[in-house]
Design an enzyme around this catalytic site. Structure first.
Site, PDB file in Angstrom:
ATOM      1  N   ILE A  35      32.255  -2.253 -19.102  1.00 34.47           N
ATOM      2  CA  ILE A  35      33.035  -3.211 -20.036  1.00 34.47           C
ATOM      3  C   ILE A  35      32.622  -2.506 -21.409  1.00 34.47           C
ATOM      4  CG2 ILE A  35      33.227  -5.083 -21.176  1.00 34.47           C
ATOM      5  CD1 ILE A  35      32.881  -6.340 -18.138  1.00 34.47           C
ATOM      6  N   THR A  60       1.551  -5.685  -9.424  1.00 42.70           N
ATOM      7  CA  THR A  60       2.156  -6.316 -10.872  1.00 42.70           C
ATOM      8  C   THR A  60       0.785  -7.067 -11.517  1.00 42.70           C
ATOM      9  OG1 THR A  60       4.294  -6.870 -10.305  1.00 42.70           O
ATOM     10  CG2 THR A  60       3.235  -7.846 -11.987  1.00 42.70           C
ATOM     11  N   ALA A  92       2.538   1.360   3.399  1.00 40.65           N
ATOM     12  CA  ALA A  92       2.733  -0.107   3.767  1.00 40.65           C
ATOM     13  C   ALA A  92       3.490  -1.023   2.839  1.00 40.65           C
ATOM     14  CB  ALA A  92       1.503  -0.911   4.308  1.00 40.65           C
ATOM     15  N   GLY A 142      30.968   3.689 -23.378  1.00 36.22           N
ATOM     16  CA  GLY A 142      30.064   4.484 -23.994  1.00 36.22           C
ATOM     17  C   GLY A 142      29.031   3.910 -24.484  1.00 36.22           C
ATOM     18  N   GLU A 201       9.491  -7.274  -3.218  1.00 33.96           N
ATOM     19  CA  GLU A 201       9.364  -8.483  -2.245  1.00 33.96           C
ATOM     20  C   GLU A 201      10.355  -8.503  -0.854  1.00 33.96           C
ATOM     21  OE1 GLU A 201       8.318 -12.219  -3.759  1.00 33.96           O
ATOM     22  OE2 GLU A 201       7.836 -11.416  -5.895  1.00 33.96           O
ATOM     23  N   TRP A 223       1.580  -0.479  -6.285  1.00 33.82           N
ATOM     24  CA  TRP A 223       2.586  -1.304  -7.054  1.00 33.82           C
ATOM     25  C   TRP A 223       2.283  -2.734  -7.274  1.00 33.82           C
ATOM     26  CZ3 TRP A 223       4.367   0.895  -2.018  1.00 33.82           C
ATOM     27  CH2 TRP A 223       4.784   1.991  -2.133  1.00 33.82           C
ATOM     28  N   ARG A 234      10.677 -16.110  -2.720  1.00 35.42           N
ATOM     29  CA  ARG A 234      11.930 -15.464  -2.738  1.00 35.42           C
ATOM     30  C   ARG A 234      12.982 -16.111  -3.562  1.00 35.42           C
ATOM     31  NH1 ARG A 234      11.304 -12.810   3.188  1.00 35.42           N
ATOM     32  NH2 ARG A 234      10.520 -10.957   2.566  1.00 35.42           N
ATOM     33  N   GLU A 286       0.816  -1.151   0.046  1.00 31.18           N
ATOM     34  CA  GLU A 286       0.045   0.086   0.056  1.00 31.18           C
ATOM     35  C   GLU A 286       0.960   1.409   0.195  1.00 31.18           C
ATOM     36  OE1 GLU A 286      -2.644  -0.235   3.229  1.00 31.18           O
ATOM     37  OE2 GLU A 286      -3.684  -2.336   2.696  1.00 31.18           O
TER      38      GLU A 286
END
Length: 436
Positions: free
Chosen positions: A390, A195, A165, A393, A416, A193, A295, A162
Site C-alpha cells: 500500500i 531470548t 533441536a 516505494g 515457539e 536462540w 502460544r 539447541e
C-alpha cells in the site's frame, strides 16, 4: 410413530406457540448474561494504560534500538517504574479470570514495537515455566528474581532450543546428571536462540535426565548466572527482525546447581521418570507444557504487529494522493484494508478463546492454543506485507516503519513452533492419530 412436539413448539400458525415464543424471548431479556465479548472497565483501563506507554515511550525509540540492535535497558527500567514490568504487574495480568489480561497487554506493547516488546516480555516465558512446573517454594523464590527490583532490573531466559533441536524437542542433547556425593545437578550442553540468553540472572534450562526416554526424560532446571559456575553466553545472534531483543547461545560446561533447582523438586522428578520407565503416562513434557500455555500470548504479540501495520497503512491511504484522488478510493486498496481488518479481528477471537480456555482449565481438545498462534502469525506476515504494498516505494524504505514491522512479523511463523509444527499439532488433535 413419531414423538409429539413439546407444547411450546406447536405447529405453524399456532397462537399458543407465538405467545410462548414471545414470552420466552421477553423472559430471557431480563436474565443475567452468561456470555459477553465486552471488556470490563479494569481490562479497558489496563489496555489504555499500556497503549499510552507504547505510544509515548516505546514507539519513539523503536527505530533507534532496531538500528543499534541493543537491549533497551532504559525502557525496561521505565516499564518497571510504572509497574508494567515486574512480579506484581505480571501476577495481575495472569490473574485475570477471563485470561485476557496478558493478551491485551502484549497486543498493545507489541503495537508499539515488537523488538522492545520482546525485551520487556521475554522474561515471561521463564516465568511461565517456573509457575507451571515449580513448587510453591520455587515460585516464591525464583519468579521475583526473574524481574529484579525497580532499582536493579533483571531479565530471565527460557533455554529449550539447541543447534540441532528446534522444532524437534525430543532431540535435546543437553544433559543433567545428579552427583549423589555433592548433592548437585551437573549440566552440559549448548542452548541456541535463547531470548535474553547470557544477559539474564535466572535461566530456565531444559535438559535430558534420561536420554533413553526421549522428551519424556526431560526436566527444567533453574540456573542462576550470579551463582552457578560453568554457564556462559555464546555468540549474540544478529537477526532479521526483533533486533532490540537480545538473542544468544548459552553454554553449559559442567555447570553445577543444587538438587532443589530442578523445577517441581527431585523427588517428583524421580517419581515421574519411574512411571515412564514402567510404561505409564508422565504428564506434559517440560518444554511443550511451557510452549502450549504461552502460544495464545505469542499470538497476541503477532496481532499487535499486524494491527500497527493496518492502522498505519489505513491512515496513509486516506492521505496519499495519486491520479488526483486518495488512494483508498481505489477498490484494490480499500478491499485490501477491509481484508486486513477482517483477518486481524478473526485472529484476535482465536487468541481470546484460547486464552480464556487456558486460564479456566479447559483442555485444548482441538489444539486451540496452536490454532491461535498459527493464525495470528500468518496474519501478521500477510498484513505487514500488504502494508508495504500500500505504501509502495515508501514502504520498502527505513524512513517508514512498515518494513520493520514486516521483518518483525516473520519470526511468528517460526519460533515457539513453526507454522508447519502448529498444523501437525492441530491435525493430530482433531484426528486422534499420530500424523507425521
Amino acid at each position: 410413530m413419531s414423538a409429539s412436539a413439546p407444547s411450546a413448539v406447536a405447529g405453524p400458525g399456532s397462537t399458543d406457540a407465538a405467545e410462548a415464543a414471545v414470552e420466552a424471548i421477553t423472559g430471557a431479556a431480563g436474565q443475567e448474561v452468561a456470555f459477553s465479548l465486552a471488556l470490563t472497565q479494569d481490562q479497558k483501563d489496563i489496555r489504555d494504560w499500556v497503549h499510552g506507554f507504547a505510544a509515548d515511550v516505546v514507539r519513539p525509540a523503536a527505530h533507534e534500538y532496531d538500528e543499534r540492535e541493543e537491549t533497551p535497558w532504559p525502557i525496561i527500567s521505565e516499564a518497571a517504574k510504572i509497574g508494567l514490568y515486574g512480579f506484581e504487574g505480571m501476577a495481575q495480568f495472569f490473574a485475570d479470570p477471563s485470561g485476557l489480561g496478558l493478551p491485551l497487554v502484549n497486543e498493545e506493547l507489541f503495537w508499539g514495537d515488537a523488538g522492545i516488546g520482546m525485551s520487556i516480555m521475554g522474561t515471561a516465558l521463564a516465568v511461565a515455566a517456573i509457575f507451571g512446573q515449580g513448587s510453591p517454594e520455587q515460585i516464591g523464590e525464583w519468579i521475583p528474581r526473574c524481574f529484579g527490583t525497580v532499582d536493579d532490573v533483571k531479565v530471565a531466559a527460557f533455554c529449550a532450543s539447541e543447534p540441532n533441536a528446534g522444532s524437534d524437542v525430543s532431540g535435546v542433547r543437553t544433559s543433567a546428571k545428579f552427583d549423589e556425593k555433592a548433592g548437585e545437578w551437573v549440566l552440559n550442553g549448548q542452548k541456541a536462540w535463547a531470548t535474553n540468553g547470557g544477559i539474564s540472572d535466572v535461566h530456565v534450562v531444559i535438559a535430558s535426565v534420561d536420554r533413553e526416554l526421549g522428551s519424556k526424560g526431560h526436566a527444567a532446571f533453574v540456573v542462576p548466572m550470579s551463582e552457578a559456575k560453568g554457564i556462559t553466553q555464546g555468540t549474540k545472534v544478529k537477526k532479521h527482525g526483533l533486533r532490540a531483543s537480545h538473542t544468544a547461545d548459552v553454554f553449559l560446561d559442567d555447570c553445577r546447581v543444587p538438587a532443589g533447582y530442578v523445577l517441581g523438586g527431585k523427588e517428583k522428578l524421580d517419581e515421574r521418570l519411574a512411571r515412564v520407565r514402567e510404561g505409564k503416562k508422565s504428564g506434559s513434557q517440560a518444554a511443550m507444557q511451557t510452549f502450549e500455555s504461552s502460544r495464545p500470548t505469542v499470538g497476541a504479540q503477532a496481532l499487535g504487529i499486524a494491527r500497527a501495520a493496518y492502522e498505519y497503512s489505513l491512515d496513509y491511504a486516506k492521505e496519499r494522493e495519486q491520479f488526483g484522488r486518495k488512494i483508498i478510493e481505489n477498490q484494490a486498496i480499500a478491499f485490501t484494508l477491509a481484508r486486513m481488518k477482517l483477518e486481524i479481528d478473526a485472529a484476535r477471537l482465536l487468541v481470546w478463546r484460547a486464552s480464556w480456555m487456558g486460564r479456566n482449565g479447559h483442555t485444548f481438545t482441538n489444539a486451540e492454543g496452536s490454532m491461535s498462534k498459527l493464525k495470528a502469525g500468518e496474519v501478521a506476515v500477510w498484513a505487514t506485507e500488504r502494508a508495504i504494498q500500500i505504501l509502495g516505494g515508501n514502504g520498502y524504505t527505513r524512513e517508514f516503519p512498515v518494513e520493520r514491522w514486516h521483518r518483525d512479523a516473520k519470526i511468528y511463523d517460526i519460533f515457539e513452533g513453526t507454522a508447519e509444527i502448529q498444523q501437525l499439532v492441530i491435525s493430530r488433535a482433531i484426528s486422534g492419530m499420530h500424523i507425521r
